[in-house]
Design a protein around this motif. Sequence first.
Motif, PDB file in Angstrom:
ATOM      1  N   VAL A  10      56.122  39.244  41.896  1.00 11.41           N
ATOM      2  CA  VAL A  10      56.326  38.503  40.850  1.00 11.41           C
ATOM      3  C   VAL A  10      57.737  38.167  40.764  1.00 11.41           C
ATOM      4  O   VAL A  10      58.744  39.036  40.770  1.00 11.41           O
ATOM      5  CB  VAL A  10      55.877  38.872  39.620  1.00 11.41           C
ATOM      6  CG1 VAL A  10      56.098  38.197  38.524  1.00 11.41           C
ATOM      7  CG2 VAL A  10      54.472  39.462  39.770  1.00 11.41           C
TER       8      VAL A  10
ATOM      9  N   LEU B 120      48.992  44.860  37.730  1.00 15.09           N
ATOM     10  CA  LEU B 120      49.079  43.979  38.703  1.00 15.09           C
ATOM     11  C   LEU B 120      50.245  43.495  38.953  1.00 15.09           C
ATOM     12  O   LEU B 120      50.516  42.932  40.258  1.00 15.09           O
ATOM     13  CB  LEU B 120      48.057  42.613  38.423  1.00 15.09           C
ATOM     14  CG  LEU B 120      46.385  43.496  38.430  1.00 15.09           C
ATOM     15  CD1 LEU B 120      45.625  42.110  38.194  1.00 15.09           C
ATOM     16  CD2 LEU B 120      46.146  43.899  39.889  1.00 15.09           C
ATOM     17  N   ASP B 121      51.214  43.659  38.082  1.00 12.66           N
ATOM     18  CA  ASP B 121      52.615  43.303  38.460  1.00 12.66           C
ATOM     19  C   ASP B 121      53.182  44.019  39.405  1.00 12.66           C
ATOM     20  O   ASP B 121      54.258  43.737  40.062  1.00 12.66           O
ATOM     21  CB  ASP B 121      53.360  43.104  37.153  1.00 12.66           C
ATOM     22  CG  ASP B 121      53.633  44.609  36.674  1.00 12.66           C
ATOM     23  OD1 ASP B 121      52.689  45.287  36.755  1.00 12.66           O
ATOM     24  OD2 ASP B 121      54.661  44.761  35.694  1.00 12.66           O
TER      25      ASP B 121
ATOM     26  N   ARG C  46      52.368  36.789  32.571  1.00 13.62           N
ATOM     27  CA  ARG C  46      53.257  37.897  32.805  1.00 13.62           C
ATOM     28  C   ARG C  46      52.605  39.135  32.064  1.00 13.62           C
ATOM     29  O   ARG C  46      52.708  40.194  32.611  1.00 13.62           O
ATOM     30  CB  ARG C  46      54.574  37.515  32.604  1.00 13.62           C
ATOM     31  CG  ARG C  46      55.585  38.692  32.897  1.00 13.62           C
ATOM     32  CD  ARG C  46      56.898  38.185  32.922  1.00 13.62           C
ATOM     33  NE  ARG C  46      57.542  36.984  33.502  1.00 13.62           N
ATOM     34  CZ  ARG C  46      57.736  37.023  34.841  1.00 13.62           C
ATOM     35  NH1 ARG C  46      57.848  38.270  35.598  1.00 13.62           N
ATOM     36  NH2 ARG C  46      58.115  35.734  35.587  1.00 13.62           N
TER      37      ARG C  46
ATOM     38  N   LEU D  81      41.937  36.797  38.070  1.00 10.16           N
ATOM     39  CA  LEU D  81      42.824  38.019  38.496  1.00 10.16           C
ATOM     40  C   LEU D  81      41.852  38.499  39.733  1.00 10.16           C
ATOM     41  O   LEU D  81      42.601  39.040  40.764  1.00 10.16           O
ATOM     42  CB  LEU D  81      42.981  39.144  37.419  1.00 10.16           C
ATOM     43  CG  LEU D  81      43.822  38.705  36.246  1.00 10.16           C
ATOM     44  CD1 LEU D  81      43.930  39.724  34.959  1.00 10.16           C
ATOM     45  CD2 LEU D  81      45.145  38.358  36.902  1.00 10.16           C
TER      46      LEU D  81
ATOM     47  N   LEU E 153      49.467  40.438  33.645  1.00  2.64           N
ATOM     48  CA  LEU E 153      49.696  41.182  34.759  1.00  2.64           C
ATOM     49  C   LEU E 153      50.340  42.397  34.613  1.00  2.64           C
ATOM     50  O   LEU E 153      50.026  43.628  35.145  1.00  2.64           O
ATOM     51  CB  LEU E 153      50.733  40.315  35.572  1.00  2.64           C
ATOM     52  CG  LEU E 153      50.007  39.290  36.478  1.00  2.64           C
ATOM     53  CD1 LEU E 153      51.024  38.490  37.169  1.00  2.64           C
ATOM     54  CD2 LEU E 153      48.763  39.390  37.395  1.00  2.64           C
TER      55      LEU E 153
END
Length: 104
Positions: free
Chosen positions: A103, A97-98, A89, A62, A92
């Motif tokens: 994404v 972080l999404d 997913r 990451l 994240l």
Amino acid sequence: MILHIKDSFDQEKDRWMIHLDGEIDVYTVGNLKEHFYQLLDERMADLEVDCSSLTYIDSTGLGALIGIRGKIAEEEKKLILLNLQPNVRKLLRITGLDKIFIVK
């Protein structure tokens, strides 16, 4: 703890198309960073990363993606993550972080 990286450049989209297969962890993250930075040195462009075969990513992975995103954002380029496995997913989403990565 194996990571295979395949890449090609899409002239029409003006972006690198990258396919990751395996795991990104402390043992493979160096290979990932080296590969991505070589591509960007060759041609600064958006990165479209197919993660359909990426089975695992840890905090070092990451961190590497955050660093790569930072480098290309300086040049107004994008890092796009496609086809994330549910576990990736979820990681994240949990880390927030999404909201930083694109994404799809």
